[in-house]
Design a protein around this motif. Structure first.
Motif, PDB file in Angstrom:
ATOM      1  N   CYS A   1      18.222  28.254  23.690  1.00 35.32           N
ATOM      2  CA  CYS A   1      17.612  27.248  24.200  1.00 35.32           C
ATOM      3  C   CYS A   1      17.289  26.209  22.873  1.00 35.32           C
ATOM      4  CB  CYS A   1      16.132  27.599  24.652  1.00 35.32           C
ATOM      5  SG  CYS A   1      15.060  28.611  23.308  1.00 35.32           S
ATOM      6  N   ARG A   2      16.837  25.040  23.377  1.00 35.27           N
ATOM      7  CA  ARG A   2      16.519  24.078  22.173  1.00 35.27           C
ATOM      8  C   ARG A   2      15.152  24.514  21.385  1.00 35.27           C
ATOM      9  NH1 ARG A   2      12.971  20.058  21.621  1.00 35.27           N
ATOM     10  NH2 ARG A   2      12.329  19.856  23.678  1.00 35.27           N
ATOM     11  N   ASN A   3      15.349  24.266  20.074  1.00 32.37           N
ATOM     12  CA  ASN A   3      13.969  24.398  19.311  1.00 32.37           C
ATOM     13  C   ASN A   3      12.669  23.559  19.854  1.00 32.37           C
ATOM     14  OD1 ASN A   3      15.014  26.219  17.109  1.00 32.37           O
ATOM     15  ND2 ASN A   3      16.585  24.364  16.909  1.00 32.37           N
ATOM     16  N   ARG A   4      11.761  24.002  19.849  1.00 28.29           N
ATOM     17  CA  ARG A   4      10.670  23.480  20.159  1.00 28.29           C
ATOM     18  C   ARG A   4       9.522  23.806  19.140  1.00 28.29           C
ATOM     19  NH1 ARG A   4      11.486  21.561  25.107  1.00 28.29           N
ATOM     20  NH2 ARG A   4      13.289  22.655  26.207  1.00 28.29           N
ATOM     21  N   PRO A   5       9.017  22.734  18.192  1.00 32.96           N
ATOM     22  CA  PRO A   5       9.547  21.287  18.171  1.00 32.96           C
ATOM     23  C   PRO A   5      10.865  20.989  17.940  1.00 32.96           C
ATOM     24  CG  PRO A   5       8.229  21.661  16.356  1.00 32.96           C
ATOM     25  CD  PRO A   5       8.188  22.862  17.065  1.00 32.96           C
ATOM     26  N   LEU A   6      11.624  19.984  18.188  1.00 34.36           N
ATOM     27  CA  LEU A   6      13.044  19.591  18.086  1.00 34.36           C
ATOM     28  C   LEU A   6      13.031  19.470  16.645  1.00 34.36           C
ATOM     29  CD1 LEU A   6      15.338  18.316  19.526  1.00 34.36           C
ATOM     30  CD2 LEU A   6      14.741  16.218  18.386  1.00 34.36           C
ATOM     31  N   LYS A   7      14.316  20.193  16.025  1.00 29.74           N
ATOM     32  CA  LYS A   7      14.512  20.319  14.601  1.00 29.74           C
ATOM     33  C   LYS A   7      15.804  19.221  14.500  1.00 29.74           C
ATOM     34  CE  LYS A   7      12.772  24.844  13.474  1.00 29.74           C
ATOM     35  NZ  LYS A   7      13.005  26.102  12.940  1.00 29.74           N
ATOM     36  N   VAL A   8      15.534  18.390  13.652  1.00 31.05           N
ATOM     37  CA  VAL A   8      16.438  17.272  12.948  1.00 31.05           C
ATOM     38  C   VAL A   8      16.945  17.559  11.411  1.00 31.05           C
ATOM     39  CG1 VAL A   8      16.839  14.731  12.910  1.00 31.05           C
ATOM     40  CG2 VAL A   8      15.478  15.997  14.947  1.00 31.05           C
ATOM     41  N   ALA A   9      18.031  17.629  11.379  1.00 31.00           N
ATOM     42  CA  ALA A   9      18.521  17.436   9.890  1.00 31.00           C
ATOM     43  C   ALA A   9      19.326  15.985   9.534  1.00 31.00           C
ATOM     44  CB  ALA A   9      19.771  18.417   9.853  1.00 31.00           C
ATOM     45  N   VAL A  10      19.000  15.774   8.191  1.00 33.13           N
ATOM     46  CA  VAL A  10      19.191  14.694   7.609  1.00 33.13           C
ATOM     47  C   VAL A  10      19.655  15.059   6.277  1.00 33.13           C
ATOM     48  CG1 VAL A  10      17.580  13.173   8.802  1.00 33.13           C
ATOM     49  CG2 VAL A  10      16.789  14.229   6.324  1.00 33.13           C
ATOM     50  N   SER A  11      20.596  13.965   5.831  1.00 35.91           N
ATOM     51  CA  SER A  11      21.066  14.307   4.423  1.00 35.91           C
ATOM     52  C   SER A  11      20.404  14.213   3.278  1.00 35.91           C
ATOM     53  CB  SER A  11      22.276  13.292   4.199  1.00 35.91           C
ATOM     54  OG  SER A  11      22.798  13.435   2.785  1.00 35.91           O
ATOM     55  N   ARG A  12      20.216  15.339   2.427  1.00 32.16           N
ATOM     56  CA  ARG A  12      19.389  15.519   1.337  1.00 32.16           C
ATOM     57  C   ARG A  12      19.522  14.331   0.267  1.00 32.16           C
ATOM     58  NH1 ARG A  12      16.280  19.215  -0.355  1.00 32.16           N
ATOM     59  NH2 ARG A  12      17.286  20.890   0.806  1.00 32.16           N
ATOM     60  N   SER A  13      20.715  13.870   0.096  1.00 30.96           N
ATOM     61  CA  SER A  13      21.132  12.938  -1.033  1.00 30.96           C
ATOM     62  C   SER A  13      21.642  11.658  -0.456  1.00 30.96           C
ATOM     63  CB  SER A  13      22.068  13.357  -1.947  1.00 30.96           C
ATOM     64  OG  SER A  13      21.358  14.763  -2.408  1.00 30.96           O
ATOM     65  N   HIS A  14      21.843  11.551   0.862  1.00 29.14           N
ATOM     66  CA  HIS A  14      22.526  10.252   1.122  1.00 29.14           C
ATOM     67  C   HIS A  14      22.126   9.607   2.511  1.00 29.14           C
ATOM     68  CE1 HIS A  14      25.844  11.239  -1.408  1.00 29.14           C
ATOM     69  NE2 HIS A  14      25.998  12.352  -1.001  1.00 29.14           N
ATOM     70  N   SER A  15      20.529   9.712   2.790  1.00 25.41           N
ATOM     71  CA  SER A  15      19.956   9.009   3.703  1.00 25.41           C
ATOM     72  C   SER A  15      19.577   7.676   3.318  1.00 25.41           C
ATOM     73  CB  SER A  15      18.611   9.819   4.198  1.00 25.41           C
ATOM     74  OG  SER A  15      19.016  11.034   4.938  1.00 25.41           O
ATOM     75  N   ASP A  16      19.396   6.870   4.144  1.00 26.09           N
ATOM     76  CA  ASP A  16      18.890   5.443   4.009  1.00 26.09           C
ATOM     77  C   ASP A  16      17.919   4.893   5.061  1.00 26.09           C
ATOM     78  OD1 ASP A  16      20.623   4.957   6.366  1.00 26.09           O
ATOM     79  OD2 ASP A  16      21.922   3.610   5.245  1.00 26.09           O
ATOM     80  N   GLY A  17      17.612   3.456   4.781  1.00 32.56           N
ATOM     81  CA  GLY A  17      16.880   2.844   5.721  1.00 32.56           C
ATOM     82  C   GLY A  17      16.950   3.130   7.035  1.00 32.56           C
ATOM     83  N   GLU A  18      18.470   2.834   7.384  1.00 32.89           N
ATOM     84  CA  GLU A  18      18.873   2.987   8.770  1.00 32.89           C
ATOM     85  C   GLU A  18      18.619   4.386   9.196  1.00 32.89           C
ATOM     86  OE1 GLU A  18      22.808   2.071  11.533  1.00 32.89           O
ATOM     87  OE2 GLU A  18      22.950   1.874   9.350  1.00 32.89           O
ATOM     88  N   THR A  19      18.782   5.504   8.474  1.00 30.75           N
ATOM     89  CA  THR A  19      18.491   6.921   8.836  1.00 30.75           C
ATOM     90  C   THR A  19      17.066   6.990   9.336  1.00 30.75           C
ATOM     91  OG1 THR A  19      19.965   7.663   7.263  1.00 30.75           O
ATOM     92  CG2 THR A  19      18.488   9.233   8.210  1.00 30.75           C
ATOM     93  N   ALA A  20      16.311   6.422   8.328  1.00 35.54           N
ATOM     94  CA  ALA A  20      14.670   6.257   8.832  1.00 35.54           C
ATOM     95  C   ALA A  20      14.334   5.539  10.131  1.00 35.54           C
ATOM     96  CB  ALA A  20      13.956   5.784   7.751  1.00 35.54           C
ATOM     97  N   ARG A  21      14.956   4.446  10.279  1.00 38.09           N
ATOM     98  CA  ARG A  21      14.770   3.687  11.667  1.00 38.09           C
ATOM     99  C   ARG A  21      15.140   4.393  12.865  1.00 38.09           C
ATOM    100  NH1 ARG A  21      16.404  -0.618   8.122  1.00 38.09           N
ATOM    101  NH2 ARG A  21      18.358  -0.440   8.779  1.00 38.09           N
TER     102      ARG A  21
END
Length: 280
Positions: A171-191
């Protein structure tokens, strides 16, 4: 498409090549010596570990006489590779930035491509001793406690015996778990995350390096991973096959189309990955 007999010969080749490359990478990582870093033309870093891992993979997979498209290989002109019907797509050391930082979040990625689609993929996480692979007849799998070995020579039956089927969850994680890049995220990722939080306000965000994020999606340990900064085809090919055969998906954020491979430009569009249970 390759036959079952061909797959049972070629999958172990990719599996062993990844483990052998992982052994070279760990030798350097654990040596305690300073890491010499050069900067490539695309401004990304490269180390001796990247180069040696590429050499190990190129030599071992050379037995198959199948062309190899590698991040650290010589630049292949589109005119030279555009008509390939079968080739290896390789990232010898994915997560070079994390390797340099010393946090263990790096992988070896190998995919077999037929008609510009991944047939199967192998991702080895040497620091964690975990290896993920896909098999078009059986599904996607994870094996733990897989030691780096410069002379790895597993056969097909050994690879599949005892491997855990993916996803590991039902089943899905509750709460939802989201991964982002540790070293390559940007403002668009945040939006993008802000928009996601409108539907899932309690979502938990995990920072993680390399293609290991794709493995976590396949496991079901993570539900969603958006990537808005630049990646290349060798970053996603192996992981896409593993995710797909674990019931998940990876698609362009621009038009929701599947990722395309062996394009004239090897740069991926912005994309997102979903686990099998994301929509539940």
């Amino acid at each position: 498409m390759i036959t079952r007999e061909q797959k049972e010969y070629l999958l172990p080749k990719a599996y062993n090549a990844a483990i052998r490359a992982g052994a070279v990478i760990l030798d350097i990582y654990n040596s305690g010596d300073p890491i010499d870093v050069d900067i490539k033309s695309d401004r990304s870093p490269i180390t001796v570990a990247d180069r040696l891992a590429h050499s190990v993979i190129r030599e071992y997979l050379g037995q198959t006489r199948i062309p190899l498209l590698s991040e650290e290989g010589r630049e292949m002109l589109y005119a030279e590779r555009k008509d390939w019907d079968l080739f290896w797509m390789v990232d010898p050391l994915d997560g070079t930035v994390e390797f340099i930082k010393g946090n263990g979040e790096f992988t070896v990625n190998i995919a077999l491509m037929a008609d510009n689609r991944p047939v199967f993929g192998v991702i080895y996480v040497p620091y964690r001793k975990r290896i993920y692979f896909s098999d078009s007849d059986l599904g996607a799998f994870r094996s733990c406690n897989t030691e780096a070995d410069p002379e790895a020579e597993y056969v097909y039956a050994e690879i599949t015996a005892g491997a855990e089927a993916l996803p590991l969850t039902d089943c899905r994680n509750r709460p939802l778990k989201v991964a982002v890049s540790r070293s390559h995220s940007d403002g668009e990722t945040a939006r993008h995350l802000e928009e996601l939080r409108k539907r899932h306000p309690d979502a938990e965000v995990l920072q993680q390096g390399s293609s290991y994020k794709l493995c976590l999606i396949a496991e079901g340990s993570v539900d969603y991973y958006p990537r808005t900064t630049e990646t290349y085809e060798w970053d996603t090919a192996a992981g896409e096959s593993i995710i797909a055969l674990a019931g998940g998906s990876i698609y362009s954020l621009d038009d929701t189309a599947p990722l395309r491979y062996n394009k004239e430009s090897l740069v991926n569009p912005r994309f997102a990955c979903r686990s099998k249970w994301f929509g539940d």
